[in-house]
Design a protein around this motif. Sequence first.
Motif, PDB file in Angstrom:
ATOM      1  N   ASN A   1     -47.947 -56.031  26.128  1.00 43.65           N
ATOM      2  CA  ASN A   1     -46.600 -54.622  26.017  1.00 43.65           C
ATOM      3  C   ASN A   1     -45.601 -53.752  27.141  1.00 43.65           C
ATOM      4  O   ASN A   1     -44.816 -53.286  27.403  1.00 43.65           O
ATOM      5  N   HIS A   2     -46.319 -54.461  28.309  1.00 48.58           N
ATOM      6  CA  HIS A   2     -45.668 -54.425  29.643  1.00 48.58           C
ATOM      7  C   HIS A   2     -44.724 -55.699  29.426  1.00 48.58           C
ATOM      8  O   HIS A   2     -43.365 -55.830  30.117  1.00 48.58           O
TER       9      HIS A   2
ATOM     10  N   GLU B   1     -42.966 -57.697  27.406  1.00 46.90           N
ATOM     11  CA  GLU B   1     -42.144 -57.226  25.962  1.00 46.90           C
ATOM     12  C   GLU B   1     -42.864 -56.147  25.347  1.00 46.90           C
ATOM     13  O   GLU B   1     -42.586 -56.176  24.166  1.00 46.90           O
ATOM     14  N   PRO B   2     -41.826 -55.649  26.048  1.00 46.90           N
ATOM     15  CA  PRO B   2     -41.712 -53.782  25.252  1.00 46.90           C
ATOM     16  C   PRO B   2     -40.737 -54.108  24.337  1.00 46.90           C
ATOM     17  O   PRO B   2     -41.491 -52.899  23.373  1.00 46.90           O
ATOM     18  N   GLN B   3     -40.084 -54.906  24.255  1.00 45.30           N
ATOM     19  CA  GLN B   3     -39.238 -54.659  23.124  1.00 45.30           C
ATOM     20  C   GLN B   3     -39.187 -55.911  22.551  1.00 45.30           C
ATOM     21  O   GLN B   3     -39.135 -57.114  23.582  1.00 45.30           O
TER      22      GLN B   3
ATOM     23  N   VAL C   1     -48.679 -55.507  21.213  1.00 48.94           N
ATOM     24  CA  VAL C   1     -47.276 -54.120  21.514  1.00 48.94           C
ATOM     25  C   VAL C   1     -46.790 -53.596  20.136  1.00 48.94           C
ATOM     26  O   VAL C   1     -46.944 -54.129  18.995  1.00 48.94           O
TER      27      VAL C   1
END
Length: 480
Positions: free
Chosen positions: A96-97, A99-101, A132
Amino acid sequence: MALLLCCACAADSDADDDDDDAAGDDDAVDDDDFGDDDDAPNPYQGMQPDGLMIVEILGIASHMSTGPQYSWPREFEIEQSVAAGVHTSRRGFYWNHIEPQDDQWQFAGYDVMIDLLVQAGLTPMAMLTRGVSWAMPNGSPSDIDPAVFADFTGTVAQRYADQIDLYEIWNEPNMGRFWSPQADPEHFGLLLKAAYAGVHEQDPTAQVLFGGLSPLDDNLFDPRGIWNFVARVGEAHPDLCQHIDGLAIHPYTFLQQPGPEYSLDLGFYRYPNLRDSIGQARGLLEQLGCGEIPIHLTEMGWPSLLIGQERQAAYFQRGVLLAASINVQSFCWYTFFDETPDSTIPTEDYFGLYHLPDEDELTDPPPKEAYHTLVGLNQVLGQSRYAGDLGAVLGWDEANFALVFVDDADAWTVALWHFSEKFNEQAQAAVPLHPAAVGQWTLFDEHGAELESGDATDAELELTISGEVRFLRFWVQPES
């Protein structure tokens, strides 16, 4: 050669027993006399150093900063880890840090951290973990498309192929705390296999580890024991062994308090000691057909809040020694710094080797006793490999330990301690020396400081042992 054991077994069972266990509180038990026959067999016969050196096993399960900016605590941790002889630094690589999108990558801070570790000579271990939101429409890791996870793990492996060789897939996937709402062996197996393919496609020589398992499994009373999740993933994926290079476990002791030698058996539930715990994991792998793959302890530790710094430090040393005796590939202490005490589980904040630093003052935080024993362990045994269990050969009581380690210079070291719920309980032990010992023997304390020495041609030594490890070193004349 003779073996004499006299255990100080005080009647007081109070946990706060330091005063009661002072010298002189010794009630002798019956002696075991093995005789003084010069033709008695050599108890060290057949012992050969094998496996990794102690210095190659030691690691830290770190929480160091993954930010791109300068971090004084991170710099300090790396510096002190190197000074203590640590080999591996295990750090979470949070999806999640990173590749947050979808397909928007943020590696800057991880690049800085990995460069610092590699430049310092530490070996990074990347724990690829955390879901994520864009990949979990219902908020569960069980929603994740294996192909999407393979893309994430492969992208990380491609970027760090020249710097990272160890990848641990997920953190404690057998707990609902880390795999909401509950552990899912079938879907975890799918993600593990996808990660294996993604990493190896980019870095064929990397090792992919079945993610570190908690001993507090969602299936607490499964008859296959605390690592039953391995068997459940294997049932869902009979080809599991083709998709892992190693297994990671977190063999914390029962309620994070007793020493690593402690076992609990309630009949319907059993919590094994450290060596049995590792042995059970090995047994499950053997049943799956890959019993030979490495086992890594990617988290292990004790909180000083519950047991005090003295016990925490001693359990650390004893844990490493016992783990080395059953051929683990790494022992990553959790963790380097104590943390801010705001957790719902207070013990989580007191596992550190160092007290919590004050970043505003930028002064060195004080080390805890566990850090000093880490330094001492490396000083005395860092270059040594496990060779054998002298206590078992001599038929010692199971509460008394004598593990033998040997380095490449033919220095033999016997690590000695006494296990008891009363930490300062003492035992008198007659320790035979190797019949080919030459020169001087030296006895070291847990910090690596010399306590006494003498003539190595002595047949045996009468020593007092307790919960703190003592190291008896002598040199053995190699066979011509």
